[in-house]
Design a protein around this motif. Structure first.
Motif, PDB file in Angstrom:
ATOM      1  N   THR A 121       0.858  -1.397  -0.069  1.00 44.27           N
ATOM      2  CA  THR A 121      -0.110   0.100   0.019  1.00 44.27           C
ATOM      3  C   THR A 121       0.869   1.221  -0.010  1.00 44.27           C
ATOM      4  O   THR A 121       0.486   2.101  -0.770  1.00 44.27           O
ATOM      5  CB  THR A 121      -0.828  -0.052   1.254  1.00 44.27           C
ATOM      6  N   CYS A 122       1.965   1.284   0.758  1.00 43.37           N
ATOM      7  CA  CYS A 122       2.853   2.408   0.679  1.00 43.37           C
ATOM      8  C   CYS A 122       3.229   2.531  -0.678  1.00 43.37           C
ATOM      9  O   CYS A 122       3.589   3.891  -1.057  1.00 43.37           O
ATOM     10  CB  CYS A 122       3.891   2.368   1.898  1.00 43.37           C
ATOM     11  N   ASP A 123       3.769   1.659  -1.195  1.00 42.00           N
ATOM     12  CA  ASP A 123       4.534   1.733  -2.439  1.00 42.00           C
ATOM     13  C   ASP A 123       3.616   2.046  -3.655  1.00 42.00           C
ATOM     14  O   ASP A 123       3.922   2.646  -4.664  1.00 42.00           O
ATOM     15  CB  ASP A 123       5.316   0.484  -2.802  1.00 42.00           C
ATOM     16  N   THR A 124       2.408   1.450  -3.557  1.00 48.09           N
ATOM     17  CA  THR A 124       1.565   1.550  -4.795  1.00 48.09           C
ATOM     18  C   THR A 124       0.452   2.609  -4.535  1.00 48.09           C
ATOM     19  O   THR A 124      -0.026   3.237  -5.616  1.00 48.09           O
ATOM     20  CB  THR A 124       0.830   0.356  -5.083  1.00 48.09           C
ATOM     21  N   SER A 125       0.123   2.953  -3.488  1.00 50.06           N
ATOM     22  CA  SER A 125      -1.074   4.148  -3.346  1.00 50.06           C
ATOM     23  C   SER A 125      -0.520   5.304  -2.417  1.00 50.06           C
ATOM     24  O   SER A 125      -0.764   6.412  -3.058  1.00 50.06           O
ATOM     25  CB  SER A 125      -2.120   3.338  -2.226  1.00 50.06           C
ATOM     26  N   HIS A 126       0.226   5.308  -1.537  1.00 53.16           N
ATOM     27  CA  HIS A 126       0.459   6.229  -0.817  1.00 53.16           C
ATOM     28  C   HIS A 126       1.484   7.186  -1.244  1.00 53.16           C
ATOM     29  O   HIS A 126       1.364   8.443  -1.426  1.00 53.16           O
ATOM     30  CB  HIS A 126       0.693   5.898   1.100  1.00 53.16           C
ATOM     31  N   LEU A 127       2.650   6.835  -1.517  1.00 47.35           N
ATOM     32  CA  LEU A 127       3.871   7.697  -1.914  1.00 47.35           C
ATOM     33  C   LEU A 127       3.666   8.103  -3.092  1.00 47.35           C
ATOM     34  O   LEU A 127       3.699   9.357  -3.494  1.00 47.35           O
ATOM     35  CB  LEU A 127       5.288   6.802  -1.936  1.00 47.35           C
ATOM     36  N   PRO A 128       3.012   7.347  -4.235  1.00 45.41           N
ATOM     37  CA  PRO A 128       2.838   7.840  -5.538  1.00 45.41           C
ATOM     38  C   PRO A 128       1.795   8.879  -5.604  1.00 45.41           C
ATOM     39  O   PRO A 128       2.177   9.961  -6.445  1.00 45.41           O
ATOM     40  CB  PRO A 128       2.228   6.609  -6.338  1.00 45.41           C
ATOM     41  N   GLY A 129       0.914   8.994  -4.583  1.00 43.94           N
ATOM     42  CA  GLY A 129      -0.073  10.318  -4.642  1.00 43.94           C
ATOM     43  C   GLY A 129       0.830  11.664  -4.527  1.00 43.94           C
ATOM     44  O   GLY A 129       0.282  12.623  -4.947  1.00 43.94           O
ATOM     45  N   PHE A 130       1.532  11.380  -3.524  1.00 48.21           N
ATOM     46  CA  PHE A 130       2.360  12.906  -3.049  1.00 48.21           C
ATOM     47  C   PHE A 130       3.385  13.136  -4.273  1.00 48.21           C
ATOM     48  O   PHE A 130       3.670  14.194  -4.586  1.00 48.21           O
ATOM     49  CB  PHE A 130       3.010  12.573  -1.925  1.00 48.21           C
ATOM     50  N   ILE A 131       3.956  12.084  -4.694  1.00 49.29           N
ATOM     51  CA  ILE A 131       4.769  12.230  -5.818  1.00 49.29           C
ATOM     52  C   ILE A 131       4.226  13.062  -7.327  1.00 49.29           C
ATOM     53  O   ILE A 131       4.709  14.099  -7.470  1.00 49.29           O
ATOM     54  CB  ILE A 131       5.548  11.224  -6.405  1.00 49.29           C
ATOM     55  N   ALA A 132       3.145  12.489  -7.722  1.00 50.64           N
ATOM     56  CA  ALA A 132       2.173  12.886  -8.580  1.00 50.64           C
ATOM     57  C   ALA A 132       1.685  14.394  -8.514  1.00 50.64           C
ATOM     58  O   ALA A 132       1.265  15.108  -9.192  1.00 50.64           O
ATOM     59  CB  ALA A 132       0.926  12.085  -8.893  1.00 50.64           C
ATOM     60  N   ASN A 133       1.525  14.809  -7.176  1.00 46.61           N
ATOM     61  CA  ASN A 133       0.860  16.104  -6.916  1.00 46.61           C
ATOM     62  C   ASN A 133       1.732  16.983  -6.240  1.00 46.61           C
ATOM     63  O   ASN A 133       1.103  18.211  -5.718  1.00 46.61           O
ATOM     64  CB  ASN A 133      -0.293  15.894  -5.918  1.00 46.61           C
ATOM     65  N   THR A 134       3.069  16.949  -6.649  1.00 44.55           N
ATOM     66  CA  THR A 134       4.101  17.735  -5.965  1.00 44.55           C
ATOM     67  C   THR A 134       4.033  19.116  -6.260  1.00 44.55           C
ATOM     68  O   THR A 134       3.926  20.239  -5.612  1.00 44.55           O
ATOM     69  CB  THR A 134       5.601  17.381  -6.266  1.00 44.55           C
ATOM     70  N   ALA A 135       3.526  19.672  -7.461  1.00 45.27           N
ATOM     71  CA  ALA A 135       3.248  20.863  -8.266  1.00 45.27           C
ATOM     72  C   ALA A 135       2.143  21.549  -7.484  1.00 45.27           C
ATOM     73  O   ALA A 135       2.054  22.552  -7.092  1.00 45.27           O
ATOM     74  CB  ALA A 135       3.243  20.791  -9.565  1.00 45.27           C
ATOM     75  N   LYS A 136       0.955  20.764  -7.239  1.00 43.27           N
ATOM     76  CA  LYS A 136      -0.201  21.205  -6.582  1.00 43.27           C
ATOM     77  C   LYS A 136       0.164  21.721  -5.094  1.00 43.27           C
ATOM     78  O   LYS A 136      -0.128  22.726  -4.715  1.00 43.27           O
ATOM     79  CB  LYS A 136      -1.295  20.165  -6.881  1.00 43.27           C
ATOM     80  N   PHE A 137       0.792  20.825  -4.537  1.00 43.71           N
ATOM     81  CA  PHE A 137       1.200  21.286  -2.889  1.00 43.71           C
ATOM     82  C   PHE A 137       2.077  22.532  -2.925  1.00 43.71           C
ATOM     83  O   PHE A 137       1.967  23.410  -2.242  1.00 43.71           O
ATOM     84  CB  PHE A 137       1.739  19.965  -2.288  1.00 43.71           C
ATOM     85  N   LYS A 138       3.148  22.538  -3.839  1.00 43.03           N
ATOM     86  CA  LYS A 138       3.925  23.752  -3.878  1.00 43.03           C
ATOM     87  C   LYS A 138       2.876  24.949  -4.366  1.00 43.03           C
ATOM     88  O   LYS A 138       3.231  26.057  -3.776  1.00 43.03           O
ATOM     89  CB  LYS A 138       5.227  23.603  -5.002  1.00 43.03           C
ATOM     90  N   ALA A 139       1.981  24.956  -5.247  1.00 35.52           N
ATOM     91  CA  ALA A 139       1.048  25.984  -5.692  1.00 35.52           C
ATOM     92  C   ALA A 139       0.402  26.438  -4.398  1.00 35.52           C
ATOM     93  O   ALA A 139       0.071  27.419  -4.286  1.00 35.52           O
ATOM     94  CB  ALA A 139       0.320  25.599  -6.545  1.00 35.52           C
TER      95      ALA A 139
END
Length: 165
Positions: free
Chosen positions: A48-66
């Motif tokens: 779950t950590c590898d396929t669901s939790h971490l990837p969501g944060f990686i994919a949304n890095t720009a949104k978090f920065k914005a």
């Protein structure tokens, strides 16, 4: 006792894993400045950590920065070698910083450690929004999977805070 909204992040020795060398530092040095999203996972490379939790944060890095987030940090109760291998394999280096909490001391200090069958002490699955070292919001996952502690939920919390500010 679990850390709560309004509490200051404790100072616990940790290893910071990022693009360069692994650095010995403290949790408050890593999490104590700016607007930080910190999420904890039970283990590097676990399903779950590898396929669901971490990837969501990686994919949304720009949104978090914005939304004003200065850094995203992932904590795991793994040694720094395993944590670095996971960060590299996940293509997260340069997007997310990693805290390797090999002995689980930070997990204990936050009140977010749990014993997992066959794995020993681990972080409970959680996410928090920290502003200048103080917990602004805490989301602890009570059920299996990634819902309240995932990137979409944290983005919504940040957006909601901007609307009410």
């Amino acid at each position: 006792m679990t850390i709560a909204r309004g509490d200051r992040i404790p100072s616990v020795p940790i290893k910071l894993v990022g693009a360069g060398d692994t650095i010995d530092t403290t949790s408050d040095a890593v999490l104590g400045q700016g607007l930080v999203v910190f999420f904890g996972v039970p283990g590097a490379f676990t399903p779950t950590c590898d396929t669901s939790h971490l990837p969501g944060f990686i994919a949304n890095t720009a949104k978090f920065k914005a939304l004003g987030v200065s850094k995203i940090v992932c904590g795991t109760v793994n040694d720094h070698h395993v944590t670095k291998a996971w960060a590299e394999r996940s293509d997260a280096i340069g997007k997310i910083e990693f805290i390797a909490d090999g002995e689980g001391n930070l997990a204990d200090a936050l009140g977010l450690s749990k014993q997992m069958a066959g794995m020993g002490k681990r972080f409970a699955r959680f996410a928090m929004i920290i502003e200048d070292g103080v917990v602004r919001d805490l989301f602890v996952q009570d059920v299996t999977g990634v819902t309240v502690s995932g990137a979409p939920a944290i983005l919504m919390a940040l957006q909601s805070a901007q609307v009410t500010a």
